[in-house]
Design a protein around this motif. Sequence first.
Motif, PDB file in Angstrom:
ATOM      1  N   HIS A 132       0.819  -1.211   0.000  1.00  0.00           N
ATOM      2  CA  HIS A 132       0.000   0.000   0.000  1.00  0.00           C
ATOM      3  C   HIS A 132       0.857   1.267   0.000  1.00  0.00           C
ATOM      4  O   HIS A 132       0.358   2.346  -0.271  1.00  0.00           O
ATOM      5  CB  HIS A 132      -0.916   0.031   1.224  1.00  0.00           C
ATOM      6  CG  HIS A 132      -2.080  -0.903   1.132  1.00  0.00           C
ATOM      7  ND1 HIS A 132      -3.368  -0.466   0.955  1.00  0.00           N
ATOM      8  CD2 HIS A 132      -2.149  -2.246   1.165  1.00  0.00           C
ATOM      9  CE1 HIS A 132      -4.179  -1.500   0.888  1.00  0.00           C
ATOM     10  NE2 HIS A 132      -3.467  -2.599   1.020  1.00  0.00           N
ATOM     11  N   ILE A 168       0.016  -4.090  -4.428  1.00  0.00           N
ATOM     12  CA  ILE A 168      -0.804  -4.802  -3.452  1.00  0.00           C
ATOM     13  C   ILE A 168      -1.079  -6.216  -3.955  1.00  0.00           C
ATOM     14  O   ILE A 168      -0.987  -7.191  -3.224  1.00  0.00           O
ATOM     15  CB  ILE A 168      -2.112  -4.023  -3.220  1.00  0.00           C
ATOM     16  CG1 ILE A 168      -1.805  -2.673  -2.580  1.00  0.00           C
ATOM     17  CG2 ILE A 168      -3.081  -4.826  -2.366  1.00  0.00           C
ATOM     18  CD1 ILE A 168      -2.936  -1.685  -2.607  1.00  0.00           C
ATOM     19  N   ARG A 169      -1.415  -6.298  -5.225  1.00  0.00           N
ATOM     20  CA  ARG A 169      -1.710  -7.580  -5.837  1.00  0.00           C
ATOM     21  C   ARG A 169      -0.506  -8.515  -5.759  1.00  0.00           C
ATOM     22  O   ARG A 169      -0.624  -9.685  -5.450  1.00  0.00           O
ATOM     23  CB  ARG A 169      -2.091  -7.333  -7.299  1.00  0.00           C
ATOM     24  CG  ARG A 169      -2.924  -8.395  -7.919  1.00  0.00           C
ATOM     25  CD  ARG A 169      -3.204  -8.057  -9.358  1.00  0.00           C
ATOM     26  NE  ARG A 169      -4.169  -6.983  -9.508  1.00  0.00           N
ATOM     27  CZ  ARG A 169      -4.655  -6.623 -10.695  1.00  0.00           C
ATOM     28  NH1 ARG A 169      -4.264  -7.232 -11.788  1.00  0.00           N
ATOM     29  NH2 ARG A 169      -5.527  -5.649 -10.782  1.00  0.00           N
ATOM     30  N   GLY A 184     -15.643  -1.943   5.184  1.00  0.00           N
ATOM     31  CA  GLY A 184     -15.277  -0.899   4.225  1.00  0.00           C
ATOM     32  C   GLY A 184     -13.856  -1.036   3.709  1.00  0.00           C
ATOM     33  O   GLY A 184     -13.511  -0.432   2.719  1.00  0.00           O
ATOM     34  N   VAL A 185     -13.003  -1.831   4.375  1.00  0.00           N
ATOM     35  CA  VAL A 185     -11.687  -2.140   3.818  1.00  0.00           C
ATOM     36  C   VAL A 185     -11.543  -3.659   3.724  1.00  0.00           C
ATOM     37  O   VAL A 185     -11.407  -4.218   2.653  1.00  0.00           O
ATOM     38  CB  VAL A 185     -10.542  -1.536   4.653  1.00  0.00           C
ATOM     39  CG1 VAL A 185      -9.214  -1.932   4.045  1.00  0.00           C
ATOM     40  CG2 VAL A 185     -10.659  -0.022   4.692  1.00  0.00           C
ATOM     41  N   ARG A 221     -10.283 -11.224  -3.066  1.00  0.00           N
ATOM     42  CA  ARG A 221      -8.913 -11.146  -3.579  1.00  0.00           C
ATOM     43  C   ARG A 221      -8.592 -12.274  -4.557  1.00  0.00           C
ATOM     44  O   ARG A 221      -7.608 -12.206  -5.270  1.00  0.00           O
ATOM     45  CB  ARG A 221      -7.918 -11.169  -2.423  1.00  0.00           C
ATOM     46  CG  ARG A 221      -8.216 -10.052  -1.434  1.00  0.00           C
ATOM     47  CD  ARG A 221      -7.123  -9.856  -0.460  1.00  0.00           C
ATOM     48  NE  ARG A 221      -6.003  -9.144  -1.064  1.00  0.00           N
ATOM     49  CZ  ARG A 221      -4.972  -8.691  -0.369  1.00  0.00           C
ATOM     50  NH1 ARG A 221      -4.909  -8.899   0.915  1.00  0.00           N
ATOM     51  NH2 ARG A 221      -3.992  -8.047  -0.972  1.00  0.00           N
ATOM     52  N   ARG A 262      -9.774 -12.888  -9.422  1.00  0.00           N
ATOM     53  CA  ARG A 262      -9.174 -12.717 -10.753  1.00  0.00           C
ATOM     54  C   ARG A 262      -8.297 -13.886 -11.181  1.00  0.00           C
ATOM     55  O   ARG A 262      -7.748 -13.884 -12.268  1.00  0.00           O
ATOM     56  CB  ARG A 262      -8.402 -11.398 -10.834  1.00  0.00           C
ATOM     57  CG  ARG A 262      -7.061 -11.357 -10.212  1.00  0.00           C
ATOM     58  CD  ARG A 262      -6.330 -10.082 -10.629  1.00  0.00           C
ATOM     59  NE  ARG A 262      -6.947  -8.903 -10.057  1.00  0.00           N
ATOM     60  CZ  ARG A 262      -6.765  -8.505  -8.809  1.00  0.00           C
ATOM     61  NH1 ARG A 262      -6.008  -9.184  -7.996  1.00  0.00           N
ATOM     62  NH2 ARG A 262      -7.338  -7.402  -8.360  1.00  0.00           N
ATOM     63  N   LYS A 304     -11.897   2.145  -0.787  1.00  0.00           N
ATOM     64  CA  LYS A 304     -10.796   1.695   0.072  1.00  0.00           C
ATOM     65  C   LYS A 304     -10.669   0.172   0.025  1.00  0.00           C
ATOM     66  O   LYS A 304      -9.571  -0.367  -0.009  1.00  0.00           O
ATOM     67  CB  LYS A 304     -11.010   2.164   1.513  1.00  0.00           C
ATOM     68  CG  LYS A 304     -10.614   3.619   1.712  1.00  0.00           C
ATOM     69  CD  LYS A 304     -10.360   3.935   3.177  1.00  0.00           C
ATOM     70  CE  LYS A 304     -11.630   4.260   3.898  1.00  0.00           C
ATOM     71  NZ  LYS A 304     -11.449   4.576   5.321  1.00  0.00           N
ATOM     72  N   ALA A 305     -11.820  -0.505   0.040  1.00  0.00           N
ATOM     73  CA  ALA A 305     -11.781  -1.966  -0.045  1.00  0.00           C
ATOM     74  C   ALA A 305     -11.255  -2.386  -1.414  1.00  0.00           C
ATOM     75  O   ALA A 305     -10.545  -3.386  -1.537  1.00  0.00           O
ATOM     76  CB  ALA A 305     -13.165  -2.551   0.198  1.00  0.00           C
ATOM     77  N   ARG A 329      -9.057  -0.853  -3.257  1.00  0.00           N
ATOM     78  CA  ARG A 329      -7.610  -0.699  -3.238  1.00  0.00           C
ATOM     79  C   ARG A 329      -6.978  -1.852  -2.472  1.00  0.00           C
ATOM     80  O   ARG A 329      -6.021  -2.480  -2.906  1.00  0.00           O
ATOM     81  CB  ARG A 329      -7.262   0.634  -2.568  1.00  0.00           C
ATOM     82  CG  ARG A 329      -5.818   1.012  -2.636  1.00  0.00           C
ATOM     83  CD  ARG A 329      -5.651   2.449  -2.163  1.00  0.00           C
ATOM     84  NE  ARG A 329      -4.566   2.576  -1.205  1.00  0.00           N
ATOM     85  CZ  ARG A 329      -3.287   2.569  -1.537  1.00  0.00           C
ATOM     86  NH1 ARG A 329      -2.945   2.466  -2.796  1.00  0.00           N
ATOM     87  NH2 ARG A 329      -2.354   2.674  -0.624  1.00  0.00           N
ATOM     88  N   TYR A 330      -7.577  -2.161  -1.328  1.00  0.00           N
ATOM     89  CA  TYR A 330      -7.078  -3.243  -0.482  1.00  0.00           C
ATOM     90  C   TYR A 330      -7.093  -4.570  -1.241  1.00  0.00           C
ATOM     91  O   TYR A 330      -6.200  -5.405  -1.107  1.00  0.00           O
ATOM     92  CB  TYR A 330      -7.927  -3.308   0.777  1.00  0.00           C
ATOM     93  CG  TYR A 330      -7.834  -4.597   1.546  1.00  0.00           C
ATOM     94  CD1 TYR A 330      -6.750  -4.845   2.375  1.00  0.00           C
ATOM     95  CD2 TYR A 330      -8.833  -5.560   1.453  1.00  0.00           C
ATOM     96  CE1 TYR A 330      -6.661  -6.024   3.090  1.00  0.00           C
ATOM     97  CE2 TYR A 330      -8.752  -6.738   2.154  1.00  0.00           C
ATOM     98  CZ  TYR A 330      -7.659  -6.977   2.968  1.00  0.00           C
ATOM     99  OH  TYR A 330      -7.575  -8.144   3.661  1.00  0.00           O
ATOM    100  N   ALA A 331      -8.149  -4.763  -2.059  1.00  0.00           N
ATOM    101  CA  ALA A 331      -8.272  -6.018  -2.799  1.00  0.00           C
ATOM    102  C   ALA A 331      -7.292  -6.078  -3.963  1.00  0.00           C
ATOM    103  O   ALA A 331      -7.222  -7.081  -4.662  1.00  0.00           O
ATOM    104  CB  ALA A 331      -9.698  -6.195  -3.300  1.00  0.00           C
ATOM    105  N   GLY A 332      -6.551  -5.005  -4.191  1.00  0.00           N
ATOM    106  CA  GLY A 332      -5.572  -5.000  -5.256  1.00  0.00           C
ATOM    107  C   GLY A 332      -6.128  -4.556  -6.599  1.00  0.00           C
ATOM    108  O   GLY A 332      -5.516  -4.777  -7.628  1.00  0.00           O
ATOM    109  N   ILE A 333      -7.310  -3.944  -6.572  1.00  0.00           N
ATOM    110  CA  ILE A 333      -7.913  -3.470  -7.813  1.00  0.00           C
ATOM    111  C   ILE A 333      -7.238  -2.161  -8.214  1.00  0.00           C
ATOM    112  O   ILE A 333      -7.040  -1.277  -7.375  1.00  0.00           O
ATOM    113  CB  ILE A 333      -9.433  -3.263  -7.620  1.00  0.00           C
ATOM    114  CG1 ILE A 333     -10.105  -4.617  -7.399  1.00  0.00           C
ATOM    115  CG2 ILE A 333     -10.045  -2.536  -8.812  1.00  0.00           C
ATOM    116  CD1 ILE A 333     -11.528  -4.529  -6.923  1.00  0.00           C
ATOM    117  N   ASN A 334      -6.888  -2.054  -9.467  1.00  0.00           N
ATOM    118  CA  ASN A 334      -6.274  -0.826  -9.963  1.00  0.00           C
ATOM    119  C   ASN A 334      -7.377   0.197 -10.202  1.00  0.00           C
ATOM    120  O   ASN A 334      -8.090   0.150 -11.200  1.00  0.00           O
ATOM    121  CB  ASN A 334      -5.506  -1.137 -11.250  1.00  0.00           C
ATOM    122  CG  ASN A 334      -4.738   0.059 -11.751  1.00  0.00           C
ATOM    123  OD1 ASN A 334      -5.120   1.214 -11.489  1.00  0.00           O
ATOM    124  ND2 ASN A 334      -3.669  -0.189 -12.470  1.00  0.00           N
TER     125      ASN A 334
END
Lengths: 517, 374
Positions: free
Chosen positions: A312, A332-333, A349-350, A365, A368, B236-237, B239-244
């Motif tokens: 991050h 992050i990925r 929310g996160v 996660r 994909r 925010k989620a 981004r956390y999940a790695g989505i661009n």
Amino acid sequence: MLEAPPAPFPLLSAHALSKRFPGVVAVDNVSLELRAGEVHALLGENGAGKTTLISMLYGLVPPDEGYVSLFGEPVRLRAPKDAIARGVGLVAQHFMLVSRHTVAENIALGLPGTPFFRPTRRLKRRILELGKRYGLNVDPNAYVYELSAGEQQRVEIMKALVRNAKILILDEPTGVLTPQEADGLFEVVRRMKGEGHGVIFITHKLGEVLDVADRITVLRKGAVVGTLPREGADATTLARMMIGRDVVLSRVASAPPRPGLVLELSGVSARNDRGVVVLKDISFRLREGEILGVAGVAGNGQLELAEVLTGHRHVTAGSVSLAGRELGRASIRETFERGVAHIPEERNGVGVVPGLSVGENLALRHYRYPPFSRGGLLNAAATQRFAEASVREYGVSTPSLQTRTGRLSGGNIQKLVLARELSERPGGAVKLVVAAHPTYGLDIGATEQTHRMLVGERDRGAGVLLISEDLEELFRLSHRIIVMFGGKVMGIVEAEGADRGLVGLMMAGGTPKGTYA
Amino acid sequence: MLKLGGWRLEPRPEPSRALVFAVSVGAVLAALFVTGLIFWAYGHNPVTAYRDIFVSTLGNFRGFAEVLRKTIPLLLAGVGLVLAFHAQFWNIGAEGQILAGAVAASGVALFVPVGAPWLLILMFAAGFLGGAVWGLLPALLKVRLGVSEIITTLMLNYVALYGVQYLIYGPWKGLSTRGMPISDTFVPAAWLPTLTGTRLHWPTLLLGVLLAGAVLFLLTKTTLGFETRVLGQSPKAARYAGINLGRTTALLVLVAAGAAGLAGVGEVAGLHHRLVEPAQLSLGYGYTAIIVALLARGNPLAVVLTALLLGWVSATGDVVRVTLRLPAEITGVISGLILLFLLASEPLLRYRWRRVGREAIPVPVTAPVQEGGR
């Protein structure tokens, strides 16, 4: 000298209060009494009904049954202003202050009789005077945004005192404080007691209760389990009353870490989004099968550390090596694929999207990668199978996989996050678990389960970085503990036999002698 | 919480589909009711006025074809907006994207010498790209620099508007138009077929319905759709999940604005057969499409219905002018009222009134006995 006769009536009493919400009895027939010059602790797990109870005492919600008396007189509190007018003050968990105003301006806000022009002119002297009397050091001219959490809390207490509160309700007051600040708070509470105030002290921490309370009422599932005087109480009894069974607060047994390195940081620095340096020259190693605790007061770089490890945030200096390979500017990925599990601080929310279903959040996660999707098309059957297995294995209690995740309890949401994060990923098994406040707000049952899962990862050979403000938790689970302050590592201590006073000192920025970093 | 008599206002956990539908229908009816009051204020009997309107728009084939014709641009732009709104991209710029699409298609029709089927296909492709480019600019500004898309998309509408005017008064002004600010008429190969006896260019309508289905598929069955829903509910989620975030937003806006561009193609290829004044070309379809998308509440298939509804509102304009002798702008009033009532009805979905028991438990008049007093 004769002792002063006891006040004829308690300052506050609750008479058989009940409050129901759809599907739950939040507070069930609770009676309670607060005497002058007494600290009455309300002890209970999350969800025991403490917050609902004080909401009724403060006029935020009306009771379904029962009533409240103040100074011996039955009252009906329609709104907090009724409670304030009758001498009740509440210091909530989340402070209600205007950060761009000064302390005096915040105290003047809404205070009856405040002049229209220069509202704080008569107030400052009174603030200083009360401050001296109760040991509440606050500078009336300071701006709230300059203050630490502990100082802001003092402003909240001052707000109540200026409004002549005889009864002060403190809701989880030590959650945001350093040990030293907490001691300061206890001192203020003792002085208030001496002045004949009554204090209701809400907490789920046993140690504090034994430190500061005169009487203790334990709540469980909305009902009173019992009220004990301080002299008749000890930690084991209280814990048993609180959760209804014995808990072991001892250290979790552990094998020594294995030799393999999971993580190595050397000289890592990073800036926050505003360009301020928030991590300064951090170096440490984490081995396979090790839990490394990170202690510190909120806002001292712990979260940025987690961000650096999970892609991050990128470092501005130094290097991070994950299982022998440089992390570099991994996204992050990529950190996910390389085996980093991230339990984020914010669950709703996160960690999960509250509006999406349980099944969708479990795939948040993995979606994909095959078999969850191929060529951009989702495979509902694979997602369904994964979700069913996860829910079963981690004991997520949900009406169905289609249920909106926001409707689950905090404990179940955390189980969902753990189920997803600790699962296999395309790159293989989890190597590093970064857990930020993983048990914050959870009840004891869910906390224990979370701990078991982290320990399970450790035993499997993963490295766990456990960021927490709960020292109890850190000492229980960690092999070693890093203490952070101002973005720096103040010291690293062995958890077994560690000097907690020293850890507290380092959390407050004190430099220890004879420890190593 | 607000209390009135024995009732209390409290948050509602999750509105049911039936309630959402009922509230939406209620908002539309309320808007039509207030419009009735306006008719009445002009000296018309609202009942007969509405009867006239219904008869001439829905009572005969040609009237209904006009309703469908007005539905087309609203459908295309509306489906795009649903997608953009899912990604929390508040695109107010469909109007400009329609114009950009129309310009791109007109350019192809006027200057690319290819034959019958290919010309139209090329025009649609160019129109999609034209709209997409017009949307991509604000998307990049938002993603890279955090500039509010509400401002940039809105402002770009004016750029597109004056751009069209520049073209038709300047370089693209027709040679055979006797000084009128319009382009030359397209070659017949650039004309869309219409249903006999009507102005309904049905291929565009078909395209709109197919697009609605495609967007539904995109949202529910693809990874991009999954990313969109995560992004829309919690950036925010995401981004956390790695989505661009930037890439995903840009991609969605591209499709959304491209859909509006297609609407522009339909208008020039199906109706005007030349580039005309912006005010004639779009009639505010891009703005009305916002209402269409909001009324559909994120469901691309519902857009078919809501576009039809607002298409009907648009089509009433002629009737209102001819039969009732009122300004045709009354259609704007109706659309505006629908939007107003729709937004005002939002709290009905988020809150509910609940009967609270009479003031709980009667409080005793005397102080009660103290249990365990000192």
